[in-house]
Write a protein that holds these residues in place. Structure first.
Motif, PDB file in Angstrom:
ATOM      1  N   PHE A 123     -12.727   5.505 -15.907  1.00 20.78           N
ATOM      2  CA  PHE A 123     -11.372   5.044 -15.561  1.00 20.78           C
ATOM      3  C   PHE A 123     -10.614   5.988 -14.622  1.00 20.78           C
ATOM      4  CE2 PHE A 123     -12.371   2.698 -19.420  1.00 20.78           C
ATOM      5  CZ  PHE A 123     -12.092   1.411 -18.993  1.00 20.78           C
ATOM      6  N   LEU A 124     -10.933   7.268 -14.641  1.00 26.73           N
ATOM      7  CA  LEU A 124     -10.192   8.188 -13.767  1.00 26.73           C
ATOM      8  C   LEU A 124     -11.093   8.960 -12.807  1.00 26.73           C
ATOM      9  CD1 LEU A 124      -7.449   9.767 -16.122  1.00 26.73           C
ATOM     10  CD2 LEU A 124      -7.149   8.033 -14.357  1.00 26.73           C
ATOM     11  N   GLY A 125     -12.416   8.683 -12.861  1.00 28.45           N
ATOM     12  CA  GLY A 125     -13.366   9.417 -12.006  1.00 28.45           C
ATOM     13  C   GLY A 125     -13.196   9.065 -10.538  1.00 28.45           C
ATOM     14  N   LYS A 126     -13.900   9.849  -9.685  1.00 30.00           N
ATOM     15  CA  LYS A 126     -13.792   9.690  -8.223  1.00 30.00           C
ATOM     16  C   LYS A 126     -14.032   8.255  -7.773  1.00 30.00           C
ATOM     17  CE  LYS A 126     -15.364  13.985  -6.362  1.00 30.00           C
ATOM     18  NZ  LYS A 126     -16.694  14.485  -6.556  1.00 30.00           N
ATOM     19  N   ASN A 127     -15.033   7.592  -8.415  1.00 27.02           N
ATOM     20  CA  ASN A 127     -15.414   6.252  -7.954  1.00 27.02           C
ATOM     21  C   ASN A 127     -14.782   5.130  -8.781  1.00 27.02           C
ATOM     22  OD1 ASN A 127     -17.130   7.404  -5.997  1.00 27.02           O
ATOM     23  ND2 ASN A 127     -18.673   7.761  -7.608  1.00 27.02           N
ATOM     24  N   SER A 128     -13.750   5.499  -9.567  1.00 32.64           N
ATOM     25  CA  SER A 128     -13.149   4.481 -10.428  1.00 32.64           C
ATOM     26  C   SER A 128     -12.234   3.535  -9.627  1.00 32.64           C
ATOM     27  CB  SER A 128     -12.342   5.154 -11.531  1.00 32.64           C
ATOM     28  OG  SER A 128     -11.298   5.912 -10.950  1.00 32.64           O
ATOM     29  N   GLU A 129     -11.979   2.380 -10.232  1.00 32.20           N
ATOM     30  CA  GLU A 129     -11.091   1.388  -9.620  1.00 32.20           C
ATOM     31  C   GLU A 129      -9.701   1.998  -9.407  1.00 32.20           C
ATOM     32  OE1 GLU A 129     -10.353  -3.377 -10.420  1.00 32.20           O
ATOM     33  OE2 GLU A 129     -11.250  -2.118 -11.972  1.00 32.20           O
ATOM     34  N   PHE A 130      -9.281   2.765 -10.433  1.00 35.77           N
ATOM     35  CA  PHE A 130      -7.955   3.387 -10.388  1.00 35.77           C
ATOM     36  C   PHE A 130      -7.815   4.276  -9.154  1.00 35.77           C
ATOM     37  CE2 PHE A 130      -4.739   6.498 -11.505  1.00 35.77           C
ATOM     38  CZ  PHE A 130      -3.752   5.719 -12.088  1.00 35.77           C
ATOM     39  N   MET A 131      -8.840   5.062  -8.892  1.00 41.26           N
ATOM     40  CA  MET A 131      -8.781   5.984  -7.759  1.00 41.26           C
ATOM     41  C   MET A 131      -8.763   5.230  -6.434  1.00 41.26           C
ATOM     42  SD  MET A 131      -8.286   9.051  -8.483  1.00 41.26           S
ATOM     43  CE  MET A 131      -8.058   9.866 -10.044  1.00 41.26           C
ATOM     44  N   SER A 132      -9.522   4.118  -6.372  1.00 40.70           N
ATOM     45  CA  SER A 132      -9.481   3.373  -5.101  1.00 40.70           C
ATOM     46  C   SER A 132      -8.107   2.732  -4.897  1.00 40.70           C
ATOM     47  CB  SER A 132     -10.605   2.339  -4.978  1.00 40.70           C
ATOM     48  OG  SER A 132     -11.001   1.877  -6.220  1.00 40.70           O
ATOM     49  N   LEU A 133      -7.438   2.329  -6.001  1.00 35.16           N
ATOM     50  CA  LEU A 133      -6.067   1.816  -5.879  1.00 35.16           C
ATOM     51  C   LEU A 133      -5.140   2.898  -5.314  1.00 35.16           C
ATOM     52  CD1 LEU A 133      -5.510  -0.290  -9.146  1.00 35.16           C
ATOM     53  CD2 LEU A 133      -5.669  -1.121  -6.798  1.00 35.16           C
ATOM     54  N   LEU A 134      -5.286   4.125  -5.871  1.00 30.44           N
ATOM     55  CA  LEU A 134      -4.471   5.246  -5.392  1.00 30.44           C
ATOM     56  C   LEU A 134      -4.656   5.448  -3.886  1.00 30.44           C
ATOM     57  CD1 LEU A 134      -4.490   8.386  -7.773  1.00 30.44           C
ATOM     58  CD2 LEU A 134      -2.543   7.341  -6.636  1.00 30.44           C
ATOM     59  N   LYS A 135      -5.991   5.395  -3.497  1.00 23.48           N
ATOM     60  CA  LYS A 135      -6.305   5.636  -2.084  1.00 23.48           C
ATOM     61  C   LYS A 135      -5.749   4.532  -1.182  1.00 23.48           C
ATOM     62  CE  LYS A 135     -10.431   8.228  -2.988  1.00 23.48           C
ATOM     63  NZ  LYS A 135     -11.775   7.807  -3.410  1.00 23.48           N
ATOM     64  N   SER A 136      -5.698   3.305  -1.729  1.00 25.86           N
ATOM     65  CA  SER A 136      -5.279   2.174  -0.890  1.00 25.86           C
ATOM     66  C   SER A 136      -3.762   2.015  -0.818  1.00 25.86           C
ATOM     67  CB  SER A 136      -5.908   0.874  -1.398  1.00 25.86           C
ATOM     68  OG  SER A 136      -5.370   0.556  -2.661  1.00 25.86           O
ATOM     69  N   LEU A 137      -3.006   2.929  -1.468  1.00 20.85           N
ATOM     70  CA  LEU A 137      -1.535   2.882  -1.439  1.00 20.85           C
ATOM     71  C   LEU A 137      -1.002   2.718  -0.016  1.00 20.85           C
ATOM     72  CD1 LEU A 137       0.247   5.439  -3.819  1.00 20.85           C
ATOM     73  CD2 LEU A 137       0.607   2.979  -3.611  1.00 20.85           C
ATOM     74  N   GLY A 138      -1.675   3.475   0.916  1.00 20.22           N
ATOM     75  CA  GLY A 138      -1.222   3.488   2.302  1.00 20.22           C
ATOM     76  C   GLY A 138      -1.317   2.124   2.988  1.00 20.22           C
ATOM     77  N   ASP A 139      -2.199   1.255   2.431  1.00 20.73           N
ATOM     78  CA  ASP A 139      -2.373  -0.056   3.063  1.00 20.73           C
ATOM     79  C   ASP A 139      -1.255  -1.025   2.679  1.00 20.73           C
ATOM     80  OD1 ASP A 139      -4.668   1.089   3.912  1.00 20.73           O
ATOM     81  OD2 ASP A 139      -5.943   0.157   2.348  1.00 20.73           O
ATOM     82  N   LEU A 140      -0.459  -0.671   1.658  1.00 25.59           N
ATOM     83  CA  LEU A 140       0.594  -1.589   1.206  1.00 25.59           C
ATOM     84  C   LEU A 140       1.761  -1.614   2.207  1.00 25.59           C
ATOM     85  CD1 LEU A 140       0.920  -0.789  -2.612  1.00 25.59           C
ATOM     86  CD2 LEU A 140      -0.069  -2.825  -1.573  1.00 25.59           C
ATOM     87  N   PRO A 141       2.480  -2.725   2.236  1.00 24.63           N
ATOM     88  CA  PRO A 141       3.691  -2.745   3.059  1.00 24.63           C
ATOM     89  C   PRO A 141       4.626  -1.630   2.592  1.00 24.63           C
ATOM     90  CG  PRO A 141       3.259  -4.907   2.051  1.00 24.63           C
ATOM     91  CD  PRO A 141       2.223  -3.991   1.546  1.00 24.63           C
ATOM     92  N   ILE A 142       5.266  -1.014   3.544  1.00 25.10           N
ATOM     93  CA  ILE A 142       5.971   0.227   3.286  1.00 25.10           C
ATOM     94  C   ILE A 142       6.989   0.116   2.156  1.00 25.10           C
ATOM     95  CG2 ILE A 142       7.896  -0.042   4.979  1.00 25.10           C
ATOM     96  CD1 ILE A 142       6.809   3.013   5.680  1.00 25.10           C
ATOM     97  N   GLU A 143       7.677  -1.043   2.007  1.00 24.86           N
ATOM     98  CA  GLU A 143       8.738  -1.154   0.989  1.00 24.86           C
ATOM     99  C   GLU A 143       8.170  -1.230  -0.421  1.00 24.86           C
ATOM    100  OE1 GLU A 143       8.093  -3.249   3.318  1.00 24.86           O
ATOM    101  OE2 GLU A 143       7.750  -5.268   2.496  1.00 24.86           O
ATOM    102  N   MET A 144       6.846  -1.560  -0.550  1.00 27.93           N
ATOM    103  CA  MET A 144       6.262  -1.662  -1.887  1.00 27.93           C
ATOM    104  C   MET A 144       5.676  -0.328  -2.374  1.00 27.93           C
ATOM    105  SD  MET A 144       4.384  -5.324  -1.699  1.00 27.93           S
ATOM    106  CE  MET A 144       3.648  -5.247  -3.307  1.00 27.93           C
ATOM    107  N   ARG A 145       5.495   0.569  -1.420  1.00 30.87           N
ATOM    108  CA  ARG A 145       4.780   1.815  -1.771  1.00 30.87           C
ATOM    109  C   ARG A 145       5.428   2.642  -2.884  1.00 30.87           C
ATOM    110  NH1 ARG A 145       3.196   3.997   4.172  1.00 30.87           N
ATOM    111  NH2 ARG A 145       2.238   2.041   4.840  1.00 30.87           N
TER     112      ARG A 145
END
Ligand code: DAH
Length: 338
Positions: A32-54
């Motif tokens: 759940f918190l490892g390098k290849n976890s879904e959670f970590m990819s969500l964290l990494k993809s924060l930048g792809d969100l529209p700026i007001e949702m970040r």
């Protein structure tokens, strides 16, 4: 996204709660918190969100991350405690077991007697010399006035290594080795192992001797008597009588064997002293002129006395031991008595 995060959170909390051991808890952490976890990819993809949702998404991710980390830490403590409880229950740590005592070692009786004998002579002004256990025939015999084929060689049941090399049968060869190198005055003792083809209750193929000799001008038989009497009184006790009995050794003339009053019957006569009241302790005599000639000392100028004794014999008599083998078997029940 919010929903996704909430879902991961509840799955993770469930996995953490269900973990029954430290390895399975670690599996949950990696999942759940490892390098290849879904959670970590969500964290990494924060930048792809529209700026007001970040900001909102970022804050949520952080809260969940902290929550999960806390849950992992708390569960780890619980599991560690359970582990320890199990070990104690299984008796792996029995605090009621008695401790392992430390046993004190003792000095071997042969070493004790050797040290005592050396100490007496060192205090009388003698110094220590040593020679090799594997000895040349010359030093063991010829130099000591024992020529080849002389019947007196039978006094020593010799173990030969080759023609002219042997295991020394006594410590007397050290006399020759020291006198060859040094000039009088000399007062020397030579402790060491000696070897003979001999084995019964009072003889061992390897045993210990203490040799001694003193060379100077005007040394007399009186000096020999005084020195050895003092030595025997210190070793066996002041009350013990000592006697000098004529004898023969090729390297001394005259020679004497020295007896001490029987330690068991004090001279009355018993089995130990074969009803003589006396125990034979050592051989001695005035150094033979032929020995001086072998080391190029002038026998007209110098005189000296020499002596040799078996340490095992003295130990047996002092401690009342009737079989020499007891000294070499290293049975603690025997050794602890000294
Ligand atoms: N070397 C003799 C032996 O082993 C003992 C001995 C006798 C030594 C007389 C001496 C001596 O120095 O003078 O039996």
């Amino acid at each position: 996204m919010q929903e996704k995060i909430k879902q991961i959170e509840s799955e993770a909390i469930q996995a953490i709660n269900n973990a029954q051991s430290l390895p399975s808890l670690d599996d949950a952490r990696v999942r759940f918190l490892g390098k290849n976890s879904e959670f970590m990819s969500l964290l990494k993809s924060l930048g792809d969100l529209p700026i007001e949702m970040r900001p909102q998404a970022g804050a949520l991710l952080n809260t969940v991350k902290t929550k999960l980390e806390n849950a992992l830490r708390d569960k780890k403590i619980v599991l560690l405690q359970q582990d320890q409880q199990k070990k104690i229950a299984a008796g792996k740590i029995d605090v009621t077991l008695p401790g392992k005592g430390i046993r004190r070692g003792k000095i071997h009786p042969i070493t004790q007697v050797m040290e005592e004998a050396k100490g007496i002579f060192l205090r009388l002004g003698f110094e220590i010399a040593e020679g090799p256990d594997i000895e040349l025939e010359y030093y063991n015999f010829d130099g000591l006035n024992i020529p080849p084929h002389h019947p007196s060689r039978d006094m020593w049941s010799t173990l030969f290594i080759k023609d002219d090399v042997l295991l020394r049968t006594h410590t007397s060869p050290v006399q020759i080795r020291v006198m060859e190198k040094r000039k009088p005055p000399l007062a020397i003792i030579a402790p060491g192992r000696v070897y003979r083809r001999d084995y019964d209750a009072t003889h061992s193929p390897v045993f210990h001797q203490l040799e001694g000799f003193l060379v100077d001008q005007h040394v007399t038989f009186g000096d020999l008597k005084g020195t050895l009497t003092e030595f025997l009184r210190q070793i066996f006790g002041k009350d013990k009588n000592v006697r000098f009995r004529p004898s023969f050794f090729p390297f001394t003339e005259p020679s004497a064997e020295v007896d001490v009053e029987c330690v068991m019957c004090s001279g009355k006569g018993c089995r130990l002293c074969k009803d003589t009241g006396w125990l034979e302790i050592l051989g001695s005599g005035m150094i033979d002129p032929n020995v001086f000639k072998a080391v190029s000392y002038d026998p007209e100028k110098y005189s000296g006395f020499a002596f040799g004794m078996g340490i095992e014999r003295i130990a047996m008599l002092k401690f009342g031991v009737d079989n020499i083998r007891l000294f070499y078997e290293n049975d603690l029940r025997f050794l602890e008595q000294f």
